[in-house]
Design a protein around this motif. Structure first.
Motif, short mmCIF file in Angstrom:
data_model
loop_
_atom_site.label_atom_id
_atom_site.label_comp_id
_atom_site.label_asym_id
_atom_site.label_seq_id
_atom_site.Cartn_x
_atom_site.Cartn_y
_atom_site.Cartn_z
N LYS A 1 -3.46 -0.92 6.89
CA LYS A 1 -2.97 -0.36 5.63
C LYS A 1 -3.40 -1.22 4.44
CE LYS A 1 1.12 1.95 7.55
NZ LYS A 1 2.60 1.93 7.70
N GLN A 2 -3.36 -2.53 4.64
CA GLN A 2 -3.77 -3.44 3.57
C GLN A 2 -5.26 -3.32 3.30
OE1 GLN A 2 -1.94 -4.75 1.54
NE2 GLN A 2 -2.46 -6.80 0.91
N ARG A 3 -6.06 -3.17 4.37
CA ARG A 3 -7.50 -3.02 4.19
C ARG A 3 -7.84 -1.69 3.52
NH1 ARG A 3 -10.32 -3.37 9.46
NH2 ARG A 3 -8.33 -3.44 10.55
N LEU A 4 -7.06 -0.65 3.83
CA LEU A 4 -7.28 0.64 3.16
C LEU A 4 -6.94 0.52 1.67
CD1 LEU A 4 -8.12 3.61 3.65
CD2 LEU A 4 -5.67 4.15 3.84
N ALA A 5 -5.90 -0.24 1.37
CA ALA A 5 -5.53 -0.46 -0.03
C ALA A 5 -6.64 -1.19 -0.77
CB ALA A 5 -4.23 -1.25 -0.11
N ILE A 6 -7.26 -2.17 -0.11
CA ILE A 6 -8.38 -2.89 -0.72
C ILE A 6 -9.55 -1.95 -0.95
CG2 ILE A 6 -10.10 -4.71 -0.32
CD1 ILE A 6 -7.88 -6.32 1.07
N ALA A 7 -9.82 -1.07 0.03
CA ALA A 7 -10.88 -0.06 -0.13
C ALA A 7 -10.60 0.81 -1.35
CB ALA A 7 -10.98 0.80 1.12
N LYS B 1 -11.56 6.91 9.80
CA LYS B 1 -11.46 7.74 8.59
C LYS B 1 -10.64 9.00 8.80
CE LYS B 1 -15.90 10.17 9.28
NZ LYS B 1 -15.36 11.53 9.41
N ASP B 2 -10.61 9.52 10.04
CA ASP B 2 -9.87 10.74 10.32
C ASP B 2 -8.47 10.49 10.87
OD1 ASP B 2 -12.04 12.41 9.55
OD2 ASP B 2 -12.99 12.08 11.49
N SER B 3 -8.07 9.22 10.92
CA SER B 3 -6.72 8.87 11.41
C SER B 3 -5.73 8.94 10.25
CB SER B 3 -6.71 7.46 11.99
OG SER B 3 -7.60 7.36 13.08
N LYS B 4 -4.55 9.44 10.56
CA LYS B 4 -3.51 9.54 9.54
C LYS B 4 -3.00 8.14 9.17
CE LYS B 4 -1.85 14.24 10.38
NZ LYS B 4 -3.22 14.68 10.54
N THR C 1 -0.42 6.13 11.19
CA THR C 1 -0.78 5.52 12.48
C THR C 1 -1.39 4.13 12.31
OG1 THR C 1 -3.05 6.41 12.52
CG2 THR C 1 -1.28 7.83 13.37
N PHE C 2 -1.60 3.70 11.08
CA PHE C 2 -2.25 2.42 10.82
C PHE C 2 -1.29 1.25 10.99
CE2 PHE C 2 -6.10 3.63 7.93
CZ PHE C 2 -6.57 4.46 8.94
N SER C 3 -1.83 0.13 11.46
CA SER C 3 -1.08 -1.12 11.47
C SER C 3 -0.95 -1.63 10.03
CB SER C 3 -1.79 -2.17 12.33
OG SER C 3 -3.02 -2.55 11.70
N LEU C 4 -0.10 -2.63 9.84
CA LEU C 4 0.08 -3.18 8.49
C LEU C 4 -1.23 -3.76 7.95
CD1 LEU C 4 2.09 -3.71 6.24
CD2 LEU C 4 2.67 -5.88 7.34
N PRO D 1 0.83 -1.22 0.00
CA PRO D 1 0.00 0.00 0.00
C PRO D 1 0.86 1.26 0.00
CG PRO D 1 -0.83 -1.59 1.60
CD PRO D 1 0.45 -2.14 1.08
N ASN D 2 0.53 2.19 -0.88
CA ASN D 2 1.35 3.40 -1.04
C ASN D 2 0.45 4.64 -0.96
OD1 ASN D 2 3.52 5.05 -1.53
ND2 ASN D 2 3.47 4.79 -3.75
N PHE D 3 0.28 5.12 0.28
CA PHE D 3 -0.53 6.32 0.50
C PHE D 3 0.33 7.40 1.15
CE2 PHE D 3 -3.65 2.80 0.67
CZ PHE D 3 -4.56 3.25 -0.27
N TYR D 4 -0.20 8.61 1.19
CA TYR D 4 0.52 9.70 1.85
C TYR D 4 0.40 9.52 3.36
CZ TYR D 4 0.96 12.04 -2.63
OH TYR D 4 1.28 12.35 -3.93
N PRO D 5 1.53 9.38 4.07
CA PRO D 5 1.49 9.07 5.51
C PRO D 5 0.88 10.17 6.36
CG PRO D 5 3.75 9.49 4.80
CD PRO D 5 2.92 9.39 3.55
N TYR D 6 0.99 11.44 5.92
CA TYR D 6 0.50 12.57 6.73
C TYR D 6 -0.97 12.89 6.46
CZ TYR D 6 1.49 14.88 2.29
OH TYR D 6 1.53 15.20 0.95
N MET D 7 -1.59 12.17 5.50
CA MET D 7 -3.00 12.37 5.20
C MET D 7 -3.85 11.30 5.87
SD MET D 7 -2.68 13.45 1.16
CE MET D 7 -4.42 13.24 0.83
N THR D 8 -5.10 11.63 6.14
CA THR D 8 -6.01 10.66 6.77
C THR D 8 -6.47 9.62 5.75
OG1 THR D 8 -8.03 11.89 6.25
CG2 THR D 8 -6.86 12.47 8.30
N ALA D 9 -7.12 8.57 6.27
CA ALA D 9 -7.66 7.53 5.39
C ALA D 9 -8.65 8.15 4.41
CB ALA D 9 -8.36 6.46 6.24
N GLU D 10 -9.54 9.01 4.91
CA GLU D 10 -10.52 9.65 4.04
C GLU D 10 -9.86 10.52 2.98
OE1 GLU D 10 -14.15 12.96 4.31
OE2 GLU D 10 -13.38 12.04 6.15
#
Length: 299
Positions: A136-142, A124-127, A130-133, A85-94
């Protein structure tokens, strides 16, 4: 049943020496969960890379949706995670998912729908940092599901996760499949494929050893687990039965492997008529692991 993907005699040779994919052929039908199973270096990721148009094939062919769409259009109906998963670490999930929506022209309303699906709506408002691995994988699936793809492709989706994270991803895959999305996942974990997949393609050194239903791979004659006071006589009687292929003794148990179909009551009656009274009789199926080991051994 609609065909999502057809792969025909696919080959990939790297540097004129490494034949990573060798004449691989299989079909993905709508509504099933497919597993590409094989150890590292078996050609799983290369095969996925080719059909996702990020790796050039050497020869062979593949078609999305029966060739009704050019590849770049067909891939708009595909969701895929083939890297970490490759997201911006300083941005929230949303915020991260809204950025994906903006790039792909997807309505923002999909963000909350998919966060709820993967169990991350409350975060959704967590950066992202701060996510566990597993999160992060579930956010990637989303993210991969934002465009409501007809097929979701996952490369080693539980790699590196702890047991709880593995269970969450497996449950999520089952949930997504139950809602009608076709899934293709690559894994080196036999247990993973056995628990979530309806169909399997077994690769070794780039070659296809088996493709078909998981149940088909498991639909062998199985084996019996027996106990008796006289193991020597039991073995002697078993060796004379025409359905028996092999006999193994481990501690106080006798394991009987079959070459022809034989019911438990038939074996029990045969042994009783030949002077053997059993203390224990159980018929078992070979596991996917046993089938896989047998498959790779005999090929």
């Amino acid at each position: 049943m609609e065909t999502i993907l057809t792969i025909t005699n696919l080959n990939k040779i790297f540097n004129k020496r490494v034949h990573a994919v060798k004449n691989v052929s299989f079909e993905i039908k709508k509504g099933n969960v497919y597993g590409i199973l094989g150890p590292n270096g078996s050609g799983k990721s290369t095969t996925l890379g080719i059909v996702l148009n990020v790796v050039n094939k050497t020869s062979g062919d593949y078609q999305w949706f029966n060739g009704s769409l050019p590849t770049h259009e067909a891939l708009k109906k595909v969701g895929a995670i083939i890297e970490r998963p490759n997201f911006y670490p300083y941005m929230t999930a949303e915020e991260n998912l809204k950025l994906v929506c903006k790039i792909k022209g997807i309505p923002y309303s999909k963000v909350f729908e998919k966060l709820e699906l993967v169990g991350l709506l409350e975060r959704k408002d967590s950066k992202f940092r701060t996510f566990s691995l597993g999160m992060k994988q579930r956010l990637a699936i989303a993210s991969a599901l934002l465009n409501d793809p007809e097929i979701l492709i996952l490369d080693e989706p539980t790699n590196g996760l702890d047991p709880q994270g593995i269970r969450q991803i497996r449950d999520l895959i089952k949930l997504i499949a139950s809602q009608g999305t076709t899934i293709l996942l690559a894994s080196h974990l036999l247990d993973e494929v056995e628990k979530v997949c309806s169909h399997v393609v077994v690769l070794r050194y780039g070659e296809t050893l088996y493709h078909g239903a998981v149940d088909g791979m498991l639909s062998n004659e199985g084996f019996f687990e027996l106990k008796s006071d006289n193991i020597v006589l039991l073995k002697e009687r078993l060796q004379k039965h025409t359905a028996v292929k092999d006999i193994k003794i481990e501690e106080d148990k006798v394991f009987v492997y079959l070459k022809d179909h034989l019911e438990a009551d038939e074996l029990n009656q045969y042994l009783f008529e030949n002077g053997i009274i059993l203390q224990h009789l159980v018929k078992r199926k070979n596991s996917l692991e046993e089938q896989f080991l047998q498959l790779t051994k005999t090929n």
